[in-house]
Design a protein around this motif. Structure first.
Motif, PDB file in Angstrom:
ATOM      1  N   GLY A  68      60.251  40.872  65.995  1.00 42.40           N
ATOM      2  CA  GLY A  68      61.252  40.838  66.515  1.00 42.40           C
ATOM      3  C   GLY A  68      61.358  42.466  66.515  1.00 42.40           C
ATOM      4  O   GLY A  68      60.980  43.650  67.388  1.00 42.40           O
ATOM      5  N   ALA A  69      62.655  42.842  65.997  1.00 46.62           N
ATOM      6  CA  ALA A  69      62.264  44.519  66.218  1.00 46.62           C
ATOM      7  C   ALA A  69      61.856  45.334  64.099  1.00 46.62           C
ATOM      8  O   ALA A  69      62.332  46.601  64.255  1.00 46.62           O
ATOM      9  N   ALA A  70      62.070  43.677  63.842  1.00 46.51           N
ATOM     10  CA  ALA A  70      61.419  44.577  62.434  1.00 46.51           C
ATOM     11  C   ALA A  70      59.868  45.139  62.218  1.00 46.51           C
ATOM     12  O   ALA A  70      58.703  44.077  62.575  1.00 46.51           O
ATOM     13  N   ASN A  71      59.042  45.845  62.203  1.00 53.00           N
ATOM     14  CA  ASN A  71      58.475  47.228  61.491  1.00 53.00           C
ATOM     15  C   ASN A  71      57.066  45.325  60.304  1.00 53.00           C
ATOM     16  O   ASN A  71      57.938  45.460  59.503  1.00 53.00           O
ATOM     17  N   VAL A  72      56.606  45.427  61.695  1.00 57.29           N
ATOM     18  CA  VAL A  72      55.327  45.460  59.832  1.00 57.29           C
ATOM     19  C   VAL A  72      54.493  45.864  58.959  1.00 57.29           C
ATOM     20  O   VAL A  72      53.518  46.476  60.119  1.00 57.29           O
ATOM     21  N   SER A  73      54.108  45.748  58.143  1.00 56.36           N
ATOM     22  CA  SER A  73      53.419  46.766  57.748  1.00 56.36           C
ATOM     23  C   SER A  73      52.625  46.155  56.286  1.00 56.36           C
ATOM     24  O   SER A  73      51.648  46.954  56.241  1.00 56.36           O
TER      25      SER A  73
END
Length: 81
Positions: free
Chosen positions: A42-47
């Motif tokens: 979605g709009a959430a960054n994945v680290s």
């Protein structure tokens, strides 16, 4: 870079497989190709893997999960004549 999580493998016939995601691949010559890198759900960054799991957990099996990936592209030989 943005970070992200590299897919090491994709389960055959899984939703990820059906969506065309790719894990790490090795060709006949032994060259290793990096799997897709998931950088957003979605709009959430994945680290981290933990980020990925927590963002994906809100979806139900069969839901379409909006993701953004980076895909490795093999180098092109620029010394052609």
């Amino acid at each position: 870079g943005e970070g992200g999580v590299v897919l090491s493998n994709v389960v055959p016939n899984s939703g990820a497989d059906q969506a065309g995601l790719r894990g790490v691949q090795v060709d006949q010559l032994g060259n290793i190709y990096l799997g897709d890198v998931i950088v957003k759900v979605g709009a959430a960054n994945v680290s981290t893997v933990e980020d990925l799991v927590s963002y994906v957990e809100v979806f139900q099996v069969g839901d379409q999960v909006p993701i953004t990936i980076h895909r490795y592209q093999p180098a092109t030989d620029m010394n052609r004549k």
